[in-house]
Design a protein around this motif. Structure first.
Motif, mmCIF file in Angstrom:
data_model
loop_
_atom_site.group_PDB
_atom_site.id
_atom_site.type_symbol
_atom_site.label_atom_id
_atom_site.label_comp_id
_atom_site.label_asym_id
_atom_site.label_seq_id
_atom_site.Cartn_x
_atom_site.Cartn_y
_atom_site.Cartn_z
ATOM 1 N N PHE A 149 0.757 -1.064 -0.021
ATOM 2 C CA PHE A 149 0.001 0.034 0.083
ATOM 3 C C PHE A 149 0.727 1.298 -0.041
ATOM 4 O O PHE A 149 0.557 2.207 -0.816
ATOM 5 C CB PHE A 149 -1.091 0.058 1.234
ATOM 6 C CG PHE A 149 -1.779 -1.140 1.197
ATOM 7 C CD1 PHE A 149 -2.474 -1.812 -0.007
ATOM 8 C CD2 PHE A 149 -2.590 -1.484 2.338
ATOM 9 C CE1 PHE A 149 -3.393 -2.971 0.214
ATOM 10 C CE2 PHE A 149 -3.309 -2.497 2.483
ATOM 11 C CZ PHE A 149 -3.756 -3.170 1.405
ATOM 12 N N ARG A 150 1.888 1.348 0.700
ATOM 13 C CA ARG A 150 2.757 2.221 0.644
ATOM 14 C C ARG A 150 3.292 2.630 -0.648
ATOM 15 O O ARG A 150 3.442 3.840 -1.307
ATOM 16 C CB ARG A 150 3.969 2.042 1.662
ATOM 17 C CG ARG A 150 3.447 2.081 3.193
ATOM 18 C CD ARG A 150 4.904 2.204 3.904
ATOM 19 N NE ARG A 150 4.703 1.955 5.508
ATOM 20 C CZ ARG A 150 4.655 0.910 6.024
ATOM 21 N NH1 ARG A 150 5.222 -0.258 5.359
ATOM 22 N NH2 ARG A 150 4.495 0.508 7.186
ATOM 23 N N GLY A 151 3.702 1.512 -1.065
ATOM 24 C CA GLY A 151 4.418 1.760 -2.462
ATOM 25 C C GLY A 151 3.403 2.299 -3.537
ATOM 26 O O GLY A 151 3.840 2.900 -4.310
ATOM 27 N N PHE A 232 -6.802 -7.879 -1.364
ATOM 28 C CA PHE A 232 -7.174 -7.709 -2.606
ATOM 29 C C PHE A 232 -8.267 -6.583 -2.824
ATOM 30 O O PHE A 232 -8.084 -5.945 -4.011
ATOM 31 C CB PHE A 232 -7.894 -8.980 -3.236
ATOM 32 C CG PHE A 232 -6.780 -9.891 -3.447
ATOM 33 C CD1 PHE A 232 -5.990 -10.097 -4.678
ATOM 34 C CD2 PHE A 232 -6.491 -11.196 -2.451
ATOM 35 C CE1 PHE A 232 -5.075 -11.292 -4.760
ATOM 36 C CE2 PHE A 232 -5.532 -12.341 -2.798
ATOM 37 C CZ PHE A 232 -4.888 -12.186 -3.944
ATOM 38 N N ARG A 233 -9.159 -6.425 -2.070
ATOM 39 C CA ARG A 233 -10.323 -5.359 -2.377
ATOM 40 C C ARG A 233 -9.427 -3.978 -2.198
ATOM 41 O O ARG A 233 -9.643 -3.185 -3.042
ATOM 42 C CB ARG A 233 -11.285 -5.612 -1.187
ATOM 43 C CG ARG A 233 -12.434 -4.425 -1.348
ATOM 44 C CD ARG A 233 -13.521 -4.686 -0.221
ATOM 45 N NE ARG A 233 -14.632 -3.716 -0.611
ATOM 46 C CZ ARG A 233 -14.732 -2.486 -0.132
ATOM 47 N NH1 ARG A 233 -13.491 -1.853 0.217
ATOM 48 N NH2 ARG A 233 -15.773 -1.874 -0.477
ATOM 49 N N MET A 234 -8.514 -3.825 -1.353
ATOM 50 C CA MET A 234 -7.865 -2.501 -1.252
ATOM 51 C C MET A 234 -6.978 -2.320 -2.445
ATOM 52 O O MET A 234 -7.015 -1.070 -2.923
ATOM 53 C CB MET A 234 -7.001 -2.504 0.214
ATOM 54 C CG MET A 234 -6.661 -1.238 0.522
ATOM 55 S SD MET A 234 -7.659 0.082 0.638
ATOM 56 C CE MET A 234 -8.825 -0.538 2.023
ATOM 57 N N VAL A 235 -6.166 -3.295 -2.792
ATOM 58 C CA VAL A 235 -5.164 -3.150 -4.220
ATOM 59 C C VAL A 235 -6.339 -2.406 -5.356
ATOM 60 O O VAL A 235 -6.087 -1.548 -5.937
ATOM 61 C CB VAL A 235 -4.679 -4.284 -4.440
ATOM 62 C CG1 VAL A 235 -4.179 -4.249 -5.894
ATOM 63 C CG2 VAL A 235 -3.424 -4.608 -3.396
ATOM 64 N N PHE A 236 -7.374 -3.127 -5.597
ATOM 65 C CA PHE A 236 -8.200 -2.702 -6.664
ATOM 66 C C PHE A 236 -8.910 -1.365 -6.355
ATOM 67 O O PHE A 236 -9.044 -0.733 -7.417
ATOM 68 C CB PHE A 236 -9.295 -3.909 -6.859
ATOM 69 C CG PHE A 236 -8.721 -4.956 -7.689
ATOM 70 C CD1 PHE A 236 -8.076 -5.204 -9.238
ATOM 71 C CD2 PHE A 236 -8.654 -6.319 -6.943
ATOM 72 C CE1 PHE A 236 -7.609 -6.195 -9.332
ATOM 73 C CE2 PHE A 236 -8.173 -7.304 -7.557
ATOM 74 C CZ PHE A 236 -7.559 -7.409 -8.646
ATOM 75 N N ILE A 239 -6.364 1.334 -6.921
ATOM 76 C CA ILE A 239 -6.134 1.653 -8.672
ATOM 77 C C ILE A 239 -7.310 2.250 -9.002
ATOM 78 O O ILE A 239 -7.123 3.138 -10.045
ATOM 79 C CB ILE A 239 -6.066 0.121 -9.302
ATOM 80 C CG1 ILE A 239 -4.789 -0.584 -8.870
ATOM 81 C CG2 ILE A 239 -6.019 0.242 -10.812
ATOM 82 C CD1 ILE A 239 -4.597 -2.033 -9.365
ATOM 83 N N ALA A 240 -8.582 1.963 -8.567
ATOM 84 C CA ALA A 240 -9.949 2.707 -8.886
ATOM 85 C C ALA A 240 -9.892 4.194 -8.745
ATOM 86 O O ALA A 240 -10.188 5.107 -9.539
ATOM 87 C CB ALA A 240 -11.122 1.999 -8.532
ATOM 88 N N VAL A 241 -9.197 4.376 -7.575
ATOM 89 C CA VAL A 241 -9.226 5.665 -7.070
ATOM 90 C C VAL A 241 -8.359 6.694 -8.153
ATOM 91 O O VAL A 241 -8.687 7.716 -8.495
ATOM 92 C CB VAL A 241 -8.704 5.828 -5.586
ATOM 93 C CG1 VAL A 241 -8.363 7.377 -5.269
ATOM 94 C CG2 VAL A 241 -9.845 5.301 -4.624
ATOM 95 N N TRP A 242 -7.242 5.872 -8.346
ATOM 96 C CA TRP A 242 -6.246 6.715 -8.958
ATOM 97 C C TRP A 242 -6.787 7.034 -10.348
ATOM 98 O O TRP A 242 -6.663 8.022 -11.141
ATOM 99 C CB TRP A 242 -4.899 5.711 -9.117
ATOM 100 C CG TRP A 242 -3.649 6.729 -9.918
ATOM 101 C CD1 TRP A 242 -2.883 7.387 -9.331
ATOM 102 C CD2 TRP A 242 -3.463 6.427 -11.249
ATOM 103 N NE1 TRP A 242 -1.898 8.006 -10.236
ATOM 104 C CE2 TRP A 242 -2.299 7.518 -11.545
ATOM 105 C CE3 TRP A 242 -4.036 5.978 -12.312
ATOM 106 C CZ2 TRP A 242 -1.645 7.572 -12.594
ATOM 107 C CZ3 TRP A 242 -3.425 6.130 -13.602
ATOM 108 C CH2 TRP A 242 -2.345 6.923 -13.758
#
Length: 259
Positions: A149-151, A232-236, A239-242
């Protein structure tokens, strides 16, 4: 409707089945140092234990959901309460005893401290992983997730965030207003994705070292297989936010202070 509070700070505490922890936390919140500066609101997310009755017995303000709506929904309804009551600042903290109440005056002071440009922060994160923070042991899996998440936050914003999933946060009124609006806040796990969102939109965010403890009673909302699904939910979600903000310019100008 109740009258506007004479205090400018509201502490919002989401709680779900925290009967073994909530009373000790309320004891600590009654210390003169905290009681003098803040009101407390407990957001009871349809607990099936005695959480509701313990809080009511202590005469604290409490909102109880009929159905379990999730951590984010509990916070968001608390934000709406804060706006209606006229609070200028919110500090959100967990009910499980991990967030020491000694952090409250520190975060409150940081919210009101101007930077070199004469601006106060919009968000203050209480971090477990800064110089001055207390030692907080974590599992290898969590270290891996937090590094990821930091990365991702750094790649998307060029900001280094030491603790991207901290639930201990201080918020200015304009952030509380923004979060309370439809589709501006994750109703389940508002963590690193929301930090990415607010940085991309131009809100001012700072971190301060925090004192935190391990949970000793009850069950975490990230127990069992939930951490894997959460990651997994947080990663996606990040990405969606970005994509939404950088690609589609969603909520452009949200941090504009001209209004």
């Amino acid at each position: 409707m109740k009258e506007k509070s004479t205090k400018e700070l509201l502490i919002i505490i989401p709680a779900y089945n925290e009967e073994k922890n909530i009373e000790k936390l309320l004891d600590q919140l009654e210390s003169p140092e905290i009681a003098a500066i803040a009101d407390v609101l407990i957001m009871n997310d349809a607990s099936s234990d005695a959480t509701n009755w313990i809080v009511k017995g202590r005469k604290y303000e409490i909102v109880t959901h009929v159905f379990n709506l999730g951590y984010g929904s509990a916070l968001q309804l608390g934000y709406k309460y804060a706006i209606r009551r006229g609070y200028e600042y919110v500090i959100q903290m967990d009910a499980d005893g991990q967030h020491d109440v000694c952090n409250i005056p520190v975060i409150y002071k940081a919210l009101k401290t101007k930077d070199e440009n004469g601006k106060c922060p919009d968000i203050v994160l209480g971090s477990r992983f800064m110089e001055g923070s207390t030692e907080f042991p974590v599992s290898f899996a969590k270290k891996l997730a937090w590094s990821l998440f930091r990365g991702m936050i750094y790649m998307g914003t060029k900001r280094r965030i030491a603790d991207p999933t901290t639930g201990l946060q201080g918020l200015s009124r304009r952030v509380v207003i923004f979060y309370s609006q439809y589709n501006h806040f994750d109703d389940k796990y508002p963590d690193a994705n929301i930090i990415m969102q607010m940085l991309l939109l131009g809100f001012r965010l700072v971190e301060v070292p925090a004192v935190m403890h391990q949970r000793t009673e009850g069950v975490s909302m990230h127990s069992g297989l939930k951490p894997i699904l959460y990651m997994f939910r947080m990663v996606f979600s990040i990405i969606a936010v970005w994509i939404g903000i950088r690609g589609f310019k969603l909520d452009a100008g949200a941090a504009d202070e001209s209004e």
